[in-house]
Design a protein around this motif. Structure first.
Motif, mmCIF file in Angstrom:
data_model
loop_
_atom_site.group_PDB
_atom_site.id
_atom_site.type_symbol
_atom_site.label_atom_id
_atom_site.label_comp_id
_atom_site.label_asym_id
_atom_site.label_seq_id
_atom_site.Cartn_x
_atom_site.Cartn_y
_atom_site.Cartn_z
ATOM 1 N N GLY A 217 0.814 -1.209 0.000
ATOM 2 C CA GLY A 217 0.000 0.000 0.000
ATOM 3 C C GLY A 217 0.843 1.252 0.000
ATOM 4 N N LEU A 218 1.926 1.235 0.749
ATOM 5 C CA LEU A 218 2.815 2.391 0.795
ATOM 6 C C LEU A 218 3.440 2.651 -0.566
ATOM 7 C CD1 LEU A 218 3.986 4.471 2.773
ATOM 8 C CD2 LEU A 218 5.828 2.872 3.270
ATOM 9 N N ARG A 219 3.670 1.591 -1.328
ATOM 10 C CA ARG A 219 4.274 1.729 -2.660
ATOM 11 C C ARG A 219 3.258 2.177 -3.702
ATOM 12 N NH1 ARG A 219 6.291 -3.658 -5.532
ATOM 13 N NH2 ARG A 219 4.033 -3.928 -5.485
ATOM 14 N N ASP A 220 1.965 1.883 -3.489
ATOM 15 C CA ASP A 220 0.922 2.231 -4.455
ATOM 16 C C ASP A 220 0.790 3.755 -4.560
ATOM 17 O OD1 ASP A 220 -1.669 1.125 -5.922
ATOM 18 O OD2 ASP A 220 -2.261 2.886 -4.747
ATOM 19 N N PRO A 221 0.710 4.325 -5.763
ATOM 20 C CA PRO A 221 0.676 5.794 -5.905
ATOM 21 C C PRO A 221 -0.446 6.464 -5.119
ATOM 22 C CG PRO A 221 1.103 4.769 -8.033
ATOM 23 C CD PRO A 221 0.798 3.655 -7.079
ATOM 24 N N ALA A 222 -1.687 5.963 -5.254
ATOM 25 C CA ALA A 222 -2.814 6.606 -4.580
ATOM 26 C C ALA A 222 -2.847 6.284 -3.089
ATOM 27 C CB ALA A 222 -4.127 6.191 -5.232
ATOM 28 N N VAL A 223 -2.754 5.010 -2.753
ATOM 29 C CA VAL A 223 -2.808 4.606 -1.345
ATOM 30 C C VAL A 223 -1.590 5.137 -0.591
ATOM 31 C CG1 VAL A 223 -2.833 2.638 0.241
ATOM 32 C CG2 VAL A 223 -4.214 2.581 -1.847
ATOM 33 N N GLY A 224 -0.432 5.111 -1.234
ATOM 34 C CA GLY A 224 0.768 5.656 -0.599
ATOM 35 C C GLY A 224 0.632 7.140 -0.311
ATOM 36 N N LYS A 225 0.010 7.873 -1.236
ATOM 37 C CA LYS A 225 -0.233 9.306 -1.024
ATOM 38 C C LYS A 225 -1.131 9.515 0.187
ATOM 39 C CE LYS A 225 -0.745 13.750 -2.075
ATOM 40 N NZ LYS A 225 0.362 14.733 -1.922
ATOM 41 N N VAL A 226 -2.192 8.710 0.286
ATOM 42 C CA VAL A 226 -3.135 8.837 1.393
ATOM 43 C C VAL A 226 -2.471 8.472 2.723
ATOM 44 C CG1 VAL A 226 -5.224 7.810 2.388
ATOM 45 C CG2 VAL A 226 -5.196 8.556 0.000
ATOM 46 N N LEU A 227 -1.668 7.415 2.731
ATOM 47 C CA LEU A 227 -0.943 7.062 3.953
ATOM 48 C C LEU A 227 -0.022 8.201 4.384
ATOM 49 C CD1 LEU A 227 -0.027 3.328 3.243
ATOM 50 C CD2 LEU A 227 -1.596 4.161 4.996
ATOM 51 N N GLY A 228 0.638 8.817 3.412
ATOM 52 C CA GLY A 228 1.499 9.947 3.724
ATOM 53 C C GLY A 228 0.726 11.099 4.355
ATOM 54 N N LEU A 229 -0.464 11.388 3.820
ATOM 55 C CA LEU A 229 -1.294 12.454 4.372
ATOM 56 C C LEU A 229 -1.730 12.135 5.798
ATOM 57 C CD1 LEU A 229 -3.518 13.166 1.240
ATOM 58 C CD2 LEU A 229 -1.807 14.723 2.205
ATOM 59 N N ALA A 248 -6.102 12.363 -6.076
ATOM 60 C CA ALA A 248 -6.526 12.439 -7.473
ATOM 61 C C ALA A 248 -7.164 11.155 -7.970
ATOM 62 C CB ALA A 248 -5.351 12.837 -8.370
ATOM 63 N N VAL A 249 -7.993 10.536 -7.106
ATOM 64 C CA VAL A 249 -8.772 9.361 -7.501
ATOM 65 C C VAL A 249 -10.189 9.548 -6.966
ATOM 66 C CG1 VAL A 249 -6.813 7.778 -7.569
ATOM 67 C CG2 VAL A 249 -8.089 8.077 -5.433
ATOM 68 N N SER A 250 -11.121 8.724 -7.429
ATOM 69 C CA SER A 250 -12.492 8.809 -6.932
ATOM 70 C C SER A 250 -12.579 8.219 -5.524
ATOM 71 C CB SER A 250 -13.435 8.057 -7.859
ATOM 72 O OG SER A 250 -13.232 6.662 -7.753
ATOM 73 N N ARG A 251 -13.624 8.611 -4.822
ATOM 74 C CA ARG A 251 -13.828 8.116 -3.466
ATOM 75 C C ARG A 251 -13.963 6.595 -3.457
ATOM 76 N NH1 ARG A 251 -17.714 6.836 0.232
ATOM 77 N NH2 ARG A 251 -17.590 7.788 2.299
ATOM 78 N N SER A 252 -14.759 6.071 -4.385
ATOM 79 C CA SER A 252 -14.983 4.624 -4.437
ATOM 80 C C SER A 252 -13.710 3.873 -4.804
ATOM 81 C CB SER A 252 -16.094 4.286 -5.427
ATOM 82 O OG SER A 252 -15.770 4.756 -6.735
ATOM 83 N N ALA A 253 -12.946 4.451 -5.742
ATOM 84 C CA ALA A 253 -11.694 3.800 -6.153
ATOM 85 C C ALA A 253 -10.711 3.748 -4.989
ATOM 86 C CB ALA A 253 -11.088 4.540 -7.333
ATOM 87 N N LEU A 254 -10.605 4.846 -4.230
ATOM 88 C CA LEU A 254 -9.692 4.860 -3.087
ATOM 89 C C LEU A 254 -10.120 3.847 -2.043
ATOM 90 C CD1 LEU A 254 -7.365 5.965 -1.403
ATOM 91 C CD2 LEU A 254 -8.937 7.708 -0.519
ATOM 92 N N ALA A 255 -11.419 3.842 -1.704
ATOM 93 C CA ALA A 255 -11.912 2.927 -0.678
ATOM 94 C C ALA A 255 -11.641 1.474 -1.071
ATOM 95 C CB ALA A 255 -13.396 3.151 -0.441
ATOM 96 N N ALA A 256 -11.874 1.152 -2.336
ATOM 97 C CA ALA A 256 -11.679 -0.219 -2.797
ATOM 98 C C ALA A 256 -10.202 -0.593 -2.808
ATOM 99 C CB ALA A 256 -12.280 -0.383 -4.190
ATOM 100 N N ARG A 257 -9.370 0.310 -3.334
ATOM 101 C CA ARG A 257 -7.941 0.017 -3.427
ATOM 102 C C ARG A 257 -7.301 -0.068 -2.040
ATOM 103 N NH1 ARG A 257 -4.424 -2.700 -6.264
ATOM 104 N NH2 ARG A 257 -2.388 -1.729 -6.509
ATOM 105 N N PHE A 258 -7.673 0.839 -1.158
ATOM 106 C CA PHE A 258 -7.124 0.860 0.192
ATOM 107 C C PHE A 258 -7.470 -0.435 0.930
ATOM 108 C CE2 PHE A 258 -6.294 2.131 4.485
ATOM 109 C CZ PHE A 258 -5.429 3.206 4.428
ATOM 110 N N SER A 259 -8.734 -0.828 0.867
ATOM 111 C CA SER A 259 -9.171 -2.042 1.550
ATOM 112 C C SER A 259 -8.537 -3.289 0.949
ATOM 113 C CB SER A 259 -10.701 -2.150 1.501
ATOM 114 O OG SER A 259 -11.302 -1.096 2.229
ATOM 115 N N ALA A 260 -8.382 -3.313 -0.367
ATOM 116 C CA ALA A 260 -7.782 -4.471 -1.029
ATOM 117 C C ALA A 260 -6.331 -4.654 -0.608
ATOM 118 C CB ALA A 260 -7.875 -4.314 -2.545
#
Length: 342
Positions: A217-229, A248-260
């Motif tokens: 998750g830390l390596r993933d561009p979107a999830v890593g950005k959110v973890l940093g925040l 810079a992603v949709s709410r649903s995309a972030l929720a799904a990617r983060f949980s996955a």
């Protein structure tokens, strides 16, 4: 999210966990040799520490060796390569496979781990030098990190794509490990933490694309950005919508990617991170429970205490008392000279 930002998040997590003790020493092996290192309970007794986790790593400085878990495939390590054992499982180190290992305890002759600096063991054959590190956690583990790690992970401190060769760092680490200078214990702790973080960072970069877990998750561009925040401003009243916008992603995309990747939704992760920060405050400060609760976003001290007990398994007051007891007991990191064990 760049490598530097990822390094900051890793360091932030380890600081919150509070790696409060370290043993770092060099062993010069001469073939033939084979040793078996004890697992968690025996290491706790050897380190004289009532801890919940001990992290072990071995870095080959010169020569080569084999590393193997009690039930696992052998790993051949050359100079600059390392293995990390996040759960301090029983493992064997040897110059060649098939040798009967000798227990580490028999080699040390009851020397305290924290007094080890420069050991020698084995026969008259080829030389292998290994830098051995042991890190102690006295707080509840940051499970999103440790759950993402295998029992034995292998990585390299040599130059790989996009990452520098760390030969100078390893040379400096060896000097710190064997040093008898004043203040050496604190320097060894900092160096041991740095080596652990660097090993995790290099392991993270080499993960396969379909890997899940906290490091993935830390390596993933979107999830890593959110973890940093979240780690940068943990007390900010984040929402999934704002985090998604910042990534810079949709709410649903972030929720799904983060949980996955991490196995929990973003807000649950943030709640756990805030409670871990609260545990650090209870340990390190004299602020009241109400003040700490407010500092991580709880309007009600009672609600904070209920959440903390669910997360930590004890009340904030009990956590503070236990931490103070550990501080009074103390883990003395003392220097010692060079020892030869044979």
């Amino acid at each position: 999210m760049g490598a530097g930002a990822r390094m900051d998040v890793l360091s932030d997590v380890l600081h919150a966990i509070r790696l409060n003790g370290a043993a770092l020493f060099r062993v010069s092996f001469r073939a033939p040799w084979s040793i078996v290192t004890s697992g968690g309970d025996n290491l706790e007794r050897a380190l004289s520490s009532p801890v919940r986790r001990i992290v072990v790593f071995h870095i080959v400085i010169r020569g080569h060796c084999w590393a193997q878990l009690e039930h696992g495939p052998p790993q051949r390590l050359g100079a600059g390569e390392a293995v990390v054992l996040p759960r301090s499982d029983v493992h064997v180190l040897a110059d060649e496979l098939g040798r009967k290992p000798v227990a580490t305890e028999a080699l040390l002759h009851d020397l305290p781990f924290f007094e080890l600096r420069d050991l020698k063991y084995g026969g008259n054959g080829a030389l292998t030098e290994i830098l051995c590190g042991f890190l102690i956690c006295d707080q509840t583990d940051f499970e999103p990190l440790f759950a993402s790690l295998p029992p034995l992970l292998r990585t390299s401190f040599r130059g790989v794509a996009g990452m520098a060769d760390l030969e100078d760092l390893l040379e400096h680490a060896v000097r710190e490990a064997v040093s008898e200078s004043e203040g050496g214990a604190n320097s060894r702790l900092r160096m041991t933490e740095l080596l652990f973080v660097e090993a995790l960072r290099r392991y993270m970069v080499a993960l396969p694309p379909d890997q899940t877990g906290w490091l993935a998750g830390l390596r993933d561009p979107a999830v890593g950005k959110v973890l940093g925040l979240m780690h940068d401003e943990p007390c900010y009243p984040w929402t999934v919508s704002e985090l998604a916008s910042r990534a810079a992603v949709s709410r649903s995309a972030l929720a799904a990617r983060f949980s996955a990747l991490l196995g929990v939704p973003p807000m649950r992760y943030l709640a756990r991170w805030r409670l871990l920060l609260a545990a650090r405050e209870l340990r390190d400060s004299r602020r009241s429970v109400a003040a700490i609760a407010a500092s991580i976003g709880y309007d009600s001290p009672a609600a904070f205490q209920r959440a903390f007990k669910r997360f930590q398994g004890e009340t904030p007051a009990a956590c503070r008392r236990r931490s103070q007891g550990l501080a009074r007991a103390g883990i003395t990191l003392r220097g010692a000279g060079s020892h030869h064990v044979a």
